[in-house]
Enzyme design. Structure first.
Site, PDB file in Angstrom:
ATOM      1  N   GLY A 163       2.519  -8.254   5.373  1.00 23.65           N
ATOM      2  CA  GLY A 163       2.388  -9.703   5.494  1.00 23.65           C
ATOM      3  C   GLY A 163       2.206 -10.169   6.932  1.00 23.65           C
ATOM      4  O   GLY A 163       1.995 -11.357   7.183  1.00 23.65           O
ATOM      5  N   ASP A 183       0.009  -6.425   2.811  1.00 20.01           N
ATOM      6  CA  ASP A 183       0.927  -5.281   2.846  1.00 20.01           C
ATOM      7  C   ASP A 183       2.276  -5.743   3.415  1.00 20.01           C
ATOM      8  O   ASP A 183       3.129  -6.221   2.674  1.00 20.01           O
ATOM      9  CB  ASP A 183       0.291  -4.158   3.672  1.00 20.01           C
ATOM     10  CG  ASP A 183       1.144  -2.896   3.691  1.00 20.01           C
ATOM     11  OD1 ASP A 183       2.065  -2.794   2.867  1.00 20.01           O
ATOM     12  OD2 ASP A 183       0.888  -2.017   4.531  1.00 20.01           O
ATOM     13  N   ASP A 213     -10.360   0.411   5.113  1.00 21.11           N
ATOM     14  CA  ASP A 213     -10.739   1.660   5.775  1.00 21.11           C
ATOM     15  C   ASP A 213      -9.564   2.617   5.942  1.00 21.11           C
ATOM     16  O   ASP A 213      -8.402   2.234   5.855  1.00 21.11           O
ATOM     17  CB  ASP A 213     -11.287   1.360   7.174  1.00 21.11           C
ATOM     18  CG  ASP A 213     -10.186   0.956   8.147  1.00 21.11           C
ATOM     19  OD1 ASP A 213      -9.453  -0.006   7.833  1.00 21.11           O
ATOM     20  OD2 ASP A 213     -10.033   1.624   9.186  1.00 21.11           O
ATOM     21  N   ASP A 239      -8.481  -8.603   3.016  1.00 20.95           N
ATOM     22  CA  ASP A 239      -8.590  -7.522   2.040  1.00 20.95           C
ATOM     23  C   ASP A 239      -7.288  -7.278   1.274  1.00 20.95           C
ATOM     24  O   ASP A 239      -7.289  -7.150   0.063  1.00 20.95           O
ATOM     25  CB  ASP A 239      -9.078  -6.221   2.726  1.00 20.95           C
ATOM     26  CG  ASP A 239      -8.330  -5.907   4.019  1.00 20.95           C
ATOM     27  OD1 ASP A 239      -7.316  -6.582   4.312  1.00 20.95           O
ATOM     28  OD2 ASP A 239      -8.761  -4.982   4.733  1.00 20.95           O
ATOM     29  N   LYS A 253      -0.030  -5.650  -2.338  1.00 24.60           N
ATOM     30  CA  LYS A 253       0.770  -4.429  -2.512  1.00 24.60           C
ATOM     31  C   LYS A 253       2.193  -4.771  -2.911  1.00 24.60           C
ATOM     32  O   LYS A 253       2.812  -5.664  -2.341  1.00 24.60           O
ATOM     33  CB  LYS A 253       0.838  -3.656  -1.189  1.00 24.60           C
ATOM     34  CG  LYS A 253      -0.095  -2.485  -1.113  1.00 24.60           C
ATOM     35  CD  LYS A 253       0.217  -1.615   0.089  1.00 24.60           C
ATOM     36  CE  LYS A 253      -1.009  -0.807   0.443  1.00 24.60           C
ATOM     37  NZ  LYS A 253      -0.789   0.053   1.609  1.00 24.60           N
TER      38      LYS A 253
HETATM   39  P1  IMP Z   1      -0.283  -6.407   6.690  1.00 28.39           P
HETATM   40  O1  IMP Z   1      -0.549  -7.147   7.977  1.00 28.39           O
HETATM   41  O2  IMP Z   1       0.738  -5.339   6.835  1.00 28.39           O
HETATM   42  O3  IMP Z   1      -0.058  -7.307   5.498  1.00 28.39           O
HETATM   43  O4  IMP Z   1      -1.554  -5.589   6.375  1.00 28.39           O
HETATM   44  C1  IMP Z   1      -2.769  -6.153   6.272  1.00 28.39           C
HETATM   45  C2  IMP Z   1      -3.800  -5.266   6.913  1.00 28.39           C
HETATM   46  O5  IMP Z   1      -3.378  -3.910   7.006  1.00 28.39           O
HETATM   47  C3  IMP Z   1      -5.028  -5.240   6.066  1.00 28.39           C
HETATM   48  O6  IMP Z   1      -5.897  -6.283   6.434  1.00 28.39           O
HETATM   49  C4  IMP Z   1      -5.595  -3.867   6.334  1.00 28.39           C
HETATM   50  O7  IMP Z   1      -6.405  -3.914   7.477  1.00 28.39           O
HETATM   51  C5  IMP Z   1      -4.395  -3.009   6.616  1.00 28.39           C
HETATM   52  N1  IMP Z   1      -3.914  -2.275   5.416  1.00 28.39           N
HETATM   53  C6  IMP Z   1      -2.759  -2.438   4.756  1.00 28.39           C
HETATM   54  N2  IMP Z   1      -2.651  -1.615   3.718  1.00 28.39           N
HETATM   55  C7  IMP Z   1      -3.789  -0.882   3.721  1.00 28.39           C
HETATM   56  C8  IMP Z   1      -4.298   0.158   2.860  1.00 28.39           C
HETATM   57  O8  IMP Z   1      -3.695   0.591   1.870  1.00 28.39           O
HETATM   58  N3  IMP Z   1      -5.512   0.647   3.184  1.00 28.39           N
HETATM   59  C9  IMP Z   1      -6.244   0.221   4.242  1.00 28.39           C
HETATM   60  N4  IMP Z   1      -5.812  -0.747   5.057  1.00 28.39           N
HETATM   61  C10 IMP Z   1      -4.594  -1.296   4.796  1.00 28.39           C
HETATM   62 MG    MG Z   2      -7.247  -5.995   8.067  1.00 25.22          MG
END
Ligand code: IMP
Ligand code: MG
Length: 170
Positions: free
Chosen positions: A99, A97, A154, A94, A125
């Site tokens: 990473g 963020d 979510d 999805d 993001k």
């Molecule tokens: P990362 O691992 O920090 O890159 O984040 C990825 C995961 O964090 C995504 O697959 C989401 O499940 C969750 N996530 C990050 N940002 C958001 C947001 O703004 N809204 C909802 N879920 C988020």
């Molecule tokens: Mg996720």
């Protein structure tokens, strides 16, 4: 309060474009699209149907978020059903963020010796929490560093089924 950031129509149109690009890129190759659950399931379902190739699909799950804060840990729950040996893998999620999810997934998949690994997320993001060497190969939209919901995303398991992407504003 929920404010619309991208409408259902805007998301759908962008997915069609991404599908065309990805189709051209993987033409003639053995592609497996791996969707990360639960967040990637709606985007993944639409994206996969916009890719005009013979491909196989699979899923994995990982959890790194509780409430609106990252726990910093990506717990990986692989549910891969088929061998990915020598296959070209496209990870679909999805949002990018910190990473951590993409990084952990790539590291896991690398050990299974696929032909290649690339990634596509619906939202990328803009933030300074993500190391510069972690990125995706395709993304739908680039968004500011705000918490978004809908289209699979979510807030404490709610809003995933919103047909558009919204921002929660106080
Ligand atoms: P990362 O691992 O920090 O890159 O984040 C990825 C995961 O964090 C995504 O697959 C989401 O499940 C969750 N996530 C990050 N940002 C958001 C947001 O703004 N809204 C909802 N879920 C988020
Ligand atoms: Mg996720």
């Amino acid at each position: 309060m929920l404010k619309e950031l991208y409408s259902h129509r805007q998301v759908e149109d962008r997915i069609v474009e991404l599908g065309r690009e990805i189709t051209e890129y993987y033409r003639g190759k053995d592609l497996t699209v791996i969707t990360l659950l639960n967040g990637g399931m709606f985007f993944g379902a639409d994206l996969i149907r916009s890719i005009d190739l013979q491909l196989t699909i699979d899923t994995m799950a990982l959890a790194s978020y509780e409430n609106k804060e990252s726990t910093g840990i990506a717990t990986l729950r692989s549910q891969l059903k088929k061998s990915v040996l020598n296959r070209h893998l496209l990870i679909v999620d999805d949002i990018l963020d910190t990473g951590l999810s993409i990084k952990s997934t790539i590291e896991y998949l690398q050990k299974l010796h696929p032909a290649s690994i690339k990634s596509c997320v619906m939202l990328r993001k803009i933030n300074d929490r993500r190391p510069e060497d972690i990125d995706v190969d395709w993304f739908g939209f680039e968004i500011p560093d705000k918490f978004v919901v809908g289209y699979g995303l979510d807030y404490n398991e709610l809003y995933r089924n919103l047909p558009y992407i919204g921002v929660i504003e106080d």
